[in-house]
Design a protein around this motif. Structure first.
Motif, PDB file in Angstrom:
ATOM      1  N   ARG A 122      -4.281  49.608 -22.250  1.00 45.49           N
ATOM      2  CA  ARG A 122      -4.863  48.007 -22.292  1.00 45.49           C
ATOM      3  C   ARG A 122      -5.658  48.057 -24.258  1.00 45.49           C
ATOM      4  N   LEU A 123      -5.718  46.705 -24.373  1.00 47.72           N
ATOM      5  CA  LEU A 123      -6.149  46.249 -25.711  1.00 47.72           C
ATOM      6  C   LEU A 123      -7.994  46.525 -25.884  1.00 47.72           C
ATOM      7  N   VAL A 124      -8.304  47.212 -26.403  1.00 50.68           N
ATOM      8  CA  VAL A 124     -10.087  47.323 -26.208  1.00 50.68           C
ATOM      9  C   VAL A 124     -10.250  46.632 -28.089  1.00 50.68           C
ATOM     10  N   GLY A 125     -10.962  45.748 -27.590  1.00 48.63           N
ATOM     11  CA  GLY A 125     -11.235  44.907 -28.339  1.00 48.63           C
ATOM     12  C   GLY A 125     -13.325  44.174 -28.378  1.00 48.63           C
ATOM     13  N   GLY A 126     -13.706  43.656 -29.100  1.00 50.40           N
ATOM     14  CA  GLY A 126     -15.025  43.657 -29.049  1.00 50.40           C
ATOM     15  C   GLY A 126     -15.626  42.171 -29.418  1.00 50.40           C
ATOM     16  N   LYS A 127     -16.765  41.522 -29.703  1.00 50.61           N
ATOM     17  CA  LYS A 127     -16.975  40.197 -29.584  1.00 50.61           C
ATOM     18  C   LYS A 127     -16.418  39.065 -30.941  1.00 50.61           C
ATOM     19  N   ILE A 167      -3.227  53.819 -32.031  1.00 50.78           N
ATOM     20  CA  ILE A 167      -4.217  53.134 -33.087  1.00 50.78           C
ATOM     21  C   ILE A 167      -2.820  52.349 -33.739  1.00 50.78           C
ATOM     22  N   GLY A 168      -2.551  50.728 -33.637  1.00 53.57           N
ATOM     23  CA  GLY A 168      -1.851  49.695 -34.198  1.00 53.57           C
ATOM     24  C   GLY A 168      -2.804  49.861 -35.526  1.00 53.57           C
ATOM     25  N   MET A 169      -1.703  49.477 -36.452  1.00 49.57           N
ATOM     26  CA  MET A 169      -2.915  49.383 -37.746  1.00 49.57           C
ATOM     27  C   MET A 169      -2.138  48.058 -38.339  1.00 49.57           C
ATOM     28  N   VAL A 170      -2.036  47.173 -39.670  1.00 46.66           N
ATOM     29  CA  VAL A 170      -2.148  46.281 -40.371  1.00 46.66           C
ATOM     30  C   VAL A 170      -2.175  46.335 -41.706  1.00 46.66           C
ATOM     31  N   VAL A 171      -1.591  46.608 -42.718  1.00 48.55           N
ATOM     32  CA  VAL A 171      -1.708  46.645 -44.233  1.00 48.55           C
ATOM     33  C   VAL A 171      -1.357  45.438 -44.737  1.00 48.55           C
ATOM     34  N   SER A 172      -2.386  45.067 -45.536  1.00 51.23           N
ATOM     35  CA  SER A 172      -1.072  44.057 -46.023  1.00 51.23           C
ATOM     36  C   SER A 172      -2.134  43.288 -47.042  1.00 51.23           C
ATOM     37  N   THR A 173      -3.263  41.915 -46.839  1.00 52.00           N
ATOM     38  CA  THR A 173      -4.100  41.789 -47.991  1.00 52.00           C
ATOM     39  C   THR A 173      -5.540  42.116 -47.851  1.00 52.00           C
ATOM     40  N   GLY A 174      -5.248  41.983 -46.774  1.00 50.62           N
ATOM     41  CA  GLY A 174      -6.441  43.602 -45.690  1.00 50.62           C
ATOM     42  C   GLY A 174      -5.900  44.320 -45.426  1.00 50.62           C
ATOM     43  N   VAL A 175      -6.937  44.878 -44.631  1.00 49.71           N
ATOM     44  CA  VAL A 175      -6.482  46.367 -43.584  1.00 49.71           C
ATOM     45  C   VAL A 175      -6.846  46.411 -41.957  1.00 49.71           C
ATOM     46  N   GLY A 176      -6.444  46.175 -41.429  1.00 49.18           N
ATOM     47  CA  GLY A 176      -6.825  46.025 -39.606  1.00 49.18           C
ATOM     48  C   GLY A 176      -6.401  46.352 -38.884  1.00 49.18           C
ATOM     49  N   GLY A 177      -7.106  46.567 -37.496  1.00 48.33           N
ATOM     50  CA  GLY A 177      -6.338  46.939 -36.650  1.00 48.33           C
ATOM     51  C   GLY A 177      -6.397  46.806 -35.391  1.00 48.33           C
ATOM     52  N   GLY A 178      -5.903  47.754 -34.168  1.00 52.04           N
ATOM     53  CA  GLY A 178      -6.230  47.798 -32.714  1.00 52.04           C
ATOM     54  C   GLY A 178      -6.214  48.843 -32.193  1.00 52.04           C
ATOM     55  N   ILE A 179      -6.705  48.462 -30.551  1.00 55.48           N
ATOM     56  CA  ILE A 179      -6.651  50.124 -30.092  1.00 55.48           C
ATOM     57  C   ILE A 179      -5.682  49.759 -28.900  1.00 55.48           C
ATOM     58  N   LEU A 225      -8.171  38.751 -33.294  1.00 56.93           N
ATOM     59  CA  LEU A 225      -8.112  39.517 -34.438  1.00 56.93           C
ATOM     60  C   LEU A 225      -6.640  40.028 -34.989  1.00 56.93           C
ATOM     61  N   ASP A 226      -6.017  39.966 -35.608  1.00 58.82           N
ATOM     62  CA  ASP A 226      -4.850  39.894 -35.813  1.00 58.82           C
ATOM     63  C   ASP A 226      -4.495  41.491 -35.979  1.00 58.82           C
ATOM     64  N   GLY A 227      -5.121  42.292 -36.130  1.00 63.68           N
ATOM     65  CA  GLY A 227      -5.322  43.904 -35.743  1.00 63.68           C
ATOM     66  C   GLY A 227      -4.815  43.652 -34.119  1.00 63.68           C
ATOM     67  N   LEU A 228      -5.742  43.735 -34.081  1.00 62.71           N
ATOM     68  CA  LEU A 228      -4.492  43.791 -32.185  1.00 62.71           C
ATOM     69  C   LEU A 228      -3.927  43.067 -31.881  1.00 62.71           C
ATOM     70  N   CYS A 229      -3.417  41.918 -31.985  1.00 61.46           N
ATOM     71  CA  CYS A 229      -2.468  41.133 -32.025  1.00 61.46           C
ATOM     72  C   CYS A 229      -1.260  41.290 -32.647  1.00 61.46           C
ATOM     73  N   ILE A 230      -1.016  43.175 -33.189  1.00 65.38           N
ATOM     74  CA  ILE A 230      -0.658  43.831 -33.879  1.00 65.38           C
ATOM     75  C   ILE A 230       0.127  44.441 -33.217  1.00 65.38           C
ATOM     76  N   THR A 231      -0.785  44.980 -32.852  1.00 65.28           N
ATOM     77  CA  THR A 231      -0.819  46.373 -31.725  1.00 65.28           C
ATOM     78  C   THR A 231      -0.190  45.715 -29.946  1.00 65.28           C
ATOM     79  N   LEU A 232      -0.871  44.842 -29.788  1.00 57.96           N
ATOM     80  CA  LEU A 232      -0.172  43.976 -28.727  1.00 57.96           C
ATOM     81  C   LEU A 232       1.375  44.009 -28.838  1.00 57.96           C
ATOM     82  N   ALA A 233       2.207  43.461 -29.835  1.00 56.06           N
ATOM     83  CA  ALA A 233       2.891  43.160 -30.423  1.00 56.06           C
ATOM     84  C   ALA A 233       3.852  44.352 -30.233  1.00 56.06           C
TER      85      ALA A 233
END
Length: 158
Positions: free
Chosen positions: A152-157, A135-147, A113-121
């Motif tokens: 460690r990154l937290v992701g789901g299915k 918590i990392g956030m990306v606001v662009s065409t949509g809004v996403g984020g990562g924890i 997920l792009d939100g996880l990628c931006i958080t990792l970067a």
């Protein structure tokens, strides 16, 4: 010596972009290529755009790349290699990893997920360096984020 470059691909609501990234996180000059996407893009046009940016960026890697990282608007089914960007109906259940592999061959590919990628970067080389929880956030065409939890990154299915 094997090349240490990685091919980064970003699929979003208005564009798909690819670039070569060096081990220090910098984008290799001249390797960034972009094609439009958008709400009305068809599956075939999306596949063509992805192949185009990937091929163009790889042309700038004389010795090839050691891996490919794809970040996409979600939902993302990493284990299936598919994406379903909510704002791009033509891209729902889209086999982005398979399309990328048509160009890159057997090079290892990772999809997130792009939100996880931006958080990792940001944790690697940006504003989150040194933090273990964020918590990392990306606001662009949509809004996403990562924890980021305990480093460690937290992701789901998806």
């Amino acid at each position: 010596m094997t090349n240490q470059l990685v091919l980064a691909i970003d699929l979003g609501g208005t564009k798909v972009e690819a670039a070569l990234v060096s081990p220090d996180g910098s984008v290799v000059d001249g390797s960034r290529h972009r094609e439009p996407t958008g709400r009305d893009i068809s599956r075939d046009d999306l596949a063509t755009a992805i192949r185009s940016v990937v091929s163009s960026s790889l042309a700038d890697a004389a010795d090839g790349v050691m891996g490919v990282g794809i970040g996409s608007a979600g939902p993302v089914a990493s284990q299936l290699g598919e994406v379903s960007p909510l704002n791009m109906p033509g891209g729902w259940d889209f086999p982005i990893v398979a399309v990328g592999r048509e160009v890159v061959g057997d090079i290892p590919v990772s999809l997130q997920l792009d939100g996880l990628c931006i958080t990792l970067a940001e944790h690697w080389i940006g504003a989150l360096q040194g933090y273990r929880n964020a918590i990392g956030m990306v606001v662009s065409t949509g809004v996403g984020g990562g924890i980021l939890a305990d480093g460690r990154l937290v992701g789901g299915k998806t």
